[in-house]
Design a protein around this motif. Structure first.
Motif, mmCIF file in Angstrom:
data_model
loop_
_atom_site.group_PDB
_atom_site.id
_atom_site.type_symbol
_atom_site.label_atom_id
_atom_site.label_comp_id
_atom_site.label_asym_id
_atom_site.label_seq_id
_atom_site.Cartn_x
_atom_site.Cartn_y
_atom_site.Cartn_z
ATOM 1 N N THR A 101 92.428 2.227 82.958
ATOM 2 C CA THR A 101 93.650 1.859 82.232
ATOM 3 C C THR A 101 94.096 2.927 81.247
ATOM 4 O OG1 THR A 101 92.308 0.717 80.567
ATOM 5 C CG2 THR A 101 93.127 -0.600 82.415
ATOM 6 N N SER A 139 97.876 -6.550 88.325
ATOM 7 C CA SER A 139 98.458 -6.914 87.033
ATOM 8 C C SER A 139 99.689 -7.779 87.257
ATOM 9 C CB SER A 139 98.835 -5.662 86.232
ATOM 10 O OG SER A 139 99.529 -6.011 85.056
ATOM 11 N N ARG A 193 96.056 -11.021 89.372
ATOM 12 C CA ARG A 193 97.105 -10.473 88.504
ATOM 13 C C ARG A 193 96.967 -11.035 87.085
ATOM 14 N NH1 ARG A 193 102.255 -11.712 92.500
ATOM 15 N NH2 ARG A 193 101.805 -10.140 94.111
#
Length: 570
Positions: A101, A139, A193
């Motif tokens: 990330t 996501s 997600r």
């Protein structure tokens, strides 16, 4: 920490799993969760070149014992190299793919190779090694483009296809590859997600909020401040991955190849969440509402001048959209098909997050003893009327209309280079022409109806006229009473305020009146002077002869004092 177990978490024999990206923010939580549950041999795979044991942040005794006993191992794996992935996935039952990330969005090639090409390589490695289950962490951002609110979005929600954030676009492509690979060569895939993940070790949301607070920008609320959002604690995301892996075999039809939204099931106002995090760390809570378009302009200017304020793993404009839009999701599919339910509540998750970021807390005197919920001086003075709504940007449309009107008035009367009378005459002429043009228009133009202005709009009723006169009389009487109170000398503070205000007004008028009414004032002064001269002559003609001759002699002495401009005007 108490670990909540479900039927899906219990296993009779140990299975081998690979956690790609196991040293990242979400990867660490998943590894810890797997070791806490037991029954798993965990292979931690990451692109870091250091061993997991040498990482100073790893202090958990459970993880250390697992590494020493062989229940956990660490492998250096670069997802851009398929051969390295094949080595670590041989003999594994499940592969959990957690992308990093902390990518730099300015390096498109590197982001593409890690996210999209990395997904292709992981799929190929799993197929070659006969891995049966692949769970991919996507996501909820892939269904959000910032153009509209999302309220209880479910799996039927259509992805926009075009994204303003490059990382979200690449993640959308990677998710599509993972889902298309389902049921090929015996590989079963599932996509999760999660929405707005937070927790200990967060490298995006919490550090960004702290940086904004240190820069003095966290006190501003973007938009109305009432938009709702779904957040997900990191341990709940890890729990959802384990639930997905367990149910891939038993419920192939309802789980394999599908995507599921994951949240804490506790929607909260976005700015309330921000206030809880910042308040818990000792920073000022946001309380000043600012229009979204204004913040967008400021962000663009800051990006052009100084990019050190922003963490480039997150697009500033995307964060702006996230902070001003409602974004909640329906997780009933994950609850029904995966058996998912949060193991950590929102309240406990925020508390644990604040404790983990105690090193970023602000310990200043002001944050310890200051009252951030107290209204500002401007709010106390202005109150809650129409003026307060305009000046404090509570009503954005009305504020913008007033601001735009003032700009037009200033440009029309001050920057045009004309006198006030000329500007006023031009304005009246423009209004008359506009009304006349509107009056002669047909009822329909190119299919669009033109509404007529009724004549009643230009009429003033008797009651309205009386009300206007009452207002004028009330204002006059109020002014007289204030003048009388000043004349008595009872309130000296009010007296000095009035004197200073009059002096400032006089100074401003001395300049503005001379500029705006220059020629008009000269003409009026000449007219008054000539009128006085004519009046004097009329009086002299009515006087007796003796007095008239004396006055004429005196007039000759003062004739030279007549202004030159008056002589020319005559």
């Amino acid at each position: 920490m108490v670990v909540k177990t479900t039927a899906n978490d219990v296993a009779t024999e140990k299975r081998t799993c690979v956690v790609l990206g196991g040293r990242g923010f979400l990867g660490r939580s998943l590894v810890a969760r797997l070791l806490q549950l037991g029954g798993w041999i965990v292979r931690v795979a990451d692109s870091s070149s250091h061993s997991l044991l040498t990482d100073p942040s790893v202090s958990d005794s459970l993880l250390s014992n697992a590494l020493c006993s062989g229940q956990a191992s660490f492998c250096h794996v670069d997802v851009r190299d398929t051969s390295q992935i094949i080595i670590v996935t041989k003999g594994a039952d499940v592969v959990f793919y957690m992308e990093p990330t902390d990518l730099d969005i300015r390096d498109f090639y590197n982001c593409y190779m890690i996210i999209v090409q990395g997904a292709k390589n992981v799929i190929n490695a799993c197929r070659e090694c006969k891995v049966r289950r692949l769970v991919y962490n996507s996501s909820a951002d892939i269904v959000f483009d910032g153009s509209r609110d999302i309220l209880d979005g479910d799996l039927s929600f259509i992805c926009p296809g075009k994204f303003k954030d490059m990382l979200i676009d690449l993640k959308f492509q990677a998710e599509g590859l993972i889902r298309l690979a389902n049921n090929i060569d015996g590989l079963l895939t599932c996509v999760l997600r999660p929405s707005n993940v937070f927790g200990p070790g967060d490298t995006r949301l919490v550090p960004l909020l702290v940086n904004l607070a240190k820069a003095g920008l966290a006190k501003f609320i973007t938009g109305c401040g009432e938009n709702m959002s779904d957040f997900t604690y990191t341990e709940n995301v890890a729990h959802a991955h384990i639930c997905a892996a367990e149910t891939l075999d038993s419920r192939v039809v309802s789980v394999a190849g599908k995507a599921f939204f994951i949240t804490n099931l506790e929607p909260i106002m976005f700015w309330e969440f921000v206030s809880l995090i910042l308040g818990g760390l000792g920073y000022q809570r946001p309380y000043i509402k600012v229009p979204t378009w204004m913040v967008s302009c400021i962000v663009s200017l800051h990006q052009c001048r100084n990019d050190k304020l922003y963490n480039y793993s997150v697009s500033p404009h995307y964060m702006l959209q996230l902070a001003s839009r409602t974004r909640t999701f329906d997780c009933s599919a994950a609850q029904n098909h995966l058996g998912f339910s949060p193991v950590v509540s929102m309240k406990d998750g925020i508390k644990l997050t604040i404790q983990s970021f105690s090193h970023l807390a602000n310990d200043s005197f002001y944050t310890k003893y200051g009252n951030f919920n107290e209204q500002s001086k401007a709010e106390k003075m202005l109150g809650s009327g129409i003026v307060a709504d305009i000046l404090l940007w509570r009503d954005e449309r009305r504020t913008f209309a007033c601001f735009f009107t003032l700009v037009l008035v200033y440009c029309w009367f001050f920057l045009c280079g004309r006198t006030f009378a000329s500007s006023l005459a031009d304005l009246l002429l423009l209004v008359i022409v506009a009304l006349y043009g509107h009056g002669i228009l047909s009822s329909k133009i190119c299919g669009f109806a033109v509404q007529e202005i009724p004549s009643s709009r230009f009429k003033v009723t008797e009651s309205e006229a009386q009300q206007a006169m009452r207002s004028i009389a009330h204002t006059w009487n109020k002014g007289v009473r204030r003048i009388k109170s000043l004349a008595k000398g009872e309130d000296w503070s009010k007296f000095f305020r009035v004197v200073i205000s009059i002096y400032l007004f006089k100074s401003i008028q001395a300049y503005s009146v001379a500029v705006l009414f220059g020629s008009e004032i000269d003409a009026l002064r000449i007219l008054i002077f000539c009128g006085m001269v004519e009046l004097k002559g009329l009086l002299l003609r009515k006087l007796p002869a003796s007095i008239s001759s004396f006055s004429q002699h005196d007039n000759v002495l003062h004739q030279e004092k007549v202004p030159a401009r008056v002589k020319e005007w005559k």
